[in-house]
Motif scaffolding. Structure first.
Motif, PDB file in Angstrom:
ATOM      1  N   SER A  44       0.828  -1.205   0.000  1.00  0.00           N
ATOM      2  CA  SER A  44       0.000   0.000   0.000  1.00  0.00           C
ATOM      3  C   SER A  44       0.861   1.253   0.000  1.00  0.00           C
ATOM      4  CB  SER A  44      -0.925   0.007   1.219  1.00  0.00           C
ATOM      5  OG  SER A  44      -1.654   1.220   1.287  1.00  0.00           O
ATOM      6  N   THR A  93      -3.064  10.980  -1.777  1.00  0.00           N
ATOM      7  CA  THR A  93      -3.764   9.765  -2.224  1.00  0.00           C
ATOM      8  C   THR A  93      -3.670   9.663  -3.745  1.00  0.00           C
ATOM      9  OG1 THR A  93      -5.864  10.971  -2.368  1.00  0.00           O
ATOM     10  CG2 THR A  93      -5.388   9.826  -0.288  1.00  0.00           C
ATOM     11  N   CYS A 117       6.120   3.179  -4.944  1.00  0.00           N
ATOM     12  CA  CYS A 117       4.925   3.985  -5.177  1.00  0.00           C
ATOM     13  C   CYS A 117       5.248   5.078  -6.197  1.00  0.00           C
ATOM     14  CB  CYS A 117       4.436   4.630  -3.881  1.00  0.00           C
ATOM     15  SG  CYS A 117       4.101   3.459  -2.561  1.00  0.00           S
ATOM     16  N   GLU A 156      -1.061   4.338   0.295  1.00  0.00           N
ATOM     17  CA  GLU A 156      -2.018   5.341   0.744  1.00  0.00           C
ATOM     18  C   GLU A 156      -1.458   6.134   1.921  1.00  0.00           C
ATOM     19  OE1 GLU A 156      -4.950   6.161  -0.804  1.00  0.00           O
ATOM     20  OE2 GLU A 156      -3.979   4.874  -2.289  1.00  0.00           O
ATOM     21  N   GLY A 157      -1.637   7.460   1.828  1.00  0.00           N
ATOM     22  CA  GLY A 157      -1.158   8.345   2.882  1.00  0.00           C
ATOM     23  C   GLY A 157       0.299   8.726   2.735  1.00  0.00           C
ATOM     24  N   THR A 207      -4.572   2.301  -8.920  1.00  0.00           N
ATOM     25  CA  THR A 207      -4.417   3.191  -7.767  1.00  0.00           C
ATOM     26  C   THR A 207      -4.941   2.508  -6.519  1.00  0.00           C
ATOM     27  OG1 THR A 207      -6.556   4.214  -8.241  1.00  0.00           O
ATOM     28  CG2 THR A 207      -4.598   5.277  -9.167  1.00  0.00           C
ATOM     29  N   GLY A 208      -4.358   2.904  -5.385  1.00  0.00           N
ATOM     30  CA  GLY A 208      -4.774   2.293  -4.130  1.00  0.00           C
ATOM     31  C   GLY A 208      -3.920   1.093  -3.791  1.00  0.00           C
ATOM     32  N   TRP A 223      -1.829   7.183  -5.276  1.00  0.00           N
ATOM     33  CA  TRP A 223      -0.581   6.541  -5.669  1.00  0.00           C
ATOM     34  C   TRP A 223      -0.844   5.220  -6.376  1.00  0.00           C
ATOM     35  CZ3 TRP A 223       4.123   8.879  -4.881  1.00  0.00           C
ATOM     36  CH2 TRP A 223       4.178   9.953  -3.989  1.00  0.00           C
TER      37      TRP A 223
END
Length: 325
Positions: free
Chosen positions: A53, A61, A103, A55-56, A84-85, A63
């Motif tokens: 992941s 957001t 990422c 995310e963050g 994405t996600g 990525w």
């Protein structure tokens, strides 16, 4: 003053860079510039489920999880529209899922992590992310068929490091010398693949910046101390030496003072102008002497004077009235 101001500005800049590096180190420690991998280890058994992941990351957001498998770069998801996600890998397979993961969003790109999927029966649990110097790192050796603690050997760069009856080895106060390839071996079973234990280089960057700032501070203090000593020396009463007094020489004494210059006045006689009509010799010009020539008596023209000459030559000198001879 200009040198002092420059040193102070450089020192402040270095300190600001040091603070920025320390803050970045903490962000690294919080795993904010790497993908998050669950389970948090580099090695995984075949057919396990793995979640990656982004995310963050950096507070953003959208990525995409990218990966490089056998020199081929593609998205972790099967299609671009769903890339994405978080990316979930079900039934991981060594040939298709072992590689580098990172990422990516537009021109932004995070750091990479390595994931190894093995079909063997032994894996070694090691941190996915680089570790900070001085921290404690725990390596664990696991067997797929059983979780019973077995006698385990841990190797670094092919050399035996430690034997453990619990299947765990802890490295305290990890340092740069602890970087390398690690693997484990369980008695009666195979050994695990090798994984690279990495240290964060930002710690060394922070140390270098701190040392540079410290050297600048020491140089500045030494310079200011030198300036203070020099100023105090110049202002001390002992630094002023009285000038030697000049002795007064009486006017009547015709004595030359060595430290002064002696001048002599020479009077040149004035040259008087002589009228052109006057035939007077000027003292400064050529001096003429008057020579008196004895008067030659005049012989009467009527007198003939015979000059005796040798027998073979005879001259006769006769003056006429016209003065011819």
């Amino acid at each position: 003053m200009e040198v002092t101001s420059l040193c102070i500005r450089l020192l402040m800049t270095m300190l600001l860079l040091l603070v920025a590096q320390v803050n970045f180190n903490y962000s690294q420690k919080a795993d904010s510039s790497f993908p998050q991998v669950v389970p948090n280890r580099q090695q995984h058994f075949e057919y396990e489920s793995i979640d990656v992941s982004c995310e963050g990351l950096e507070g953003l957001t959208g990525w995409r999880v990218m990966r490089k498998i056998k020199r081929v770069i593609k998205t972790c998801s099967s299609t671009w529209s769903t890339s994405t996600g978080p990316c979930t890998i079900n039934n991981a397979f060594p040939a298709s899922d072992s590689g580098e993961y990172w990422c990516e969003m537009s021109v932004k790109k995070s750091n990479t992590v390595n994931i190894t999927v093995t079909a063997g029966s032994v894996i070694m649990g090691s941190p996915v992310l680089p570790v900070m110097e001085g921290e404690a790192v725990t390596l664990s050796c696991r067997q797929k068929q059983t979780s019973t603690n077995l006698t385990t050997q841990f190797f670094k760069d092919g050399h035996l490091m430690e034997k453990s009856s619990t299947g765990i080895m802890t490295i305290h106060n990890v340092s740069k010398s602890d970087e390398g390839l690690y693997k484990c071996r369980i008695s009666g079973a195979r050994e695990s693949p090798e994984s690279w234990l990495a240290l964060s280089l930002l710690f060394y960057v922070g140390i270098a910046v701190f040392l540079v700032a410290l050297l600048l501070l020491v140089g500045l203090l030494h310079y200011r101390k030198h300036q203070t000593i020099t100023r105090d020396t110049l202002m001390s009463p002992s630094s002023f030496q009285p000038l030697p007094s000049l002795q007064t020489v009486p006017e009547e004494a015709n004595v030359a003072v060595p430290s002064q210059t002696t001048y002599a006045v020479v009077t040149k006689p004035r040259r008087e102008r002589v009228p052109e009509e006057a035939n007077v010799a000027v003292p400064s010009q050529t001096t003429y002497a008057v020579v008196t020539k004895p008067r030659r008596e005049r012989v009467p023209e009527e007198a003939n004077v015979a000059v005796l000459v040798p027998d073979d030559i005879c001259w006769c000198v006769t003056k006429t009235q016209n003065g011819e001879r």
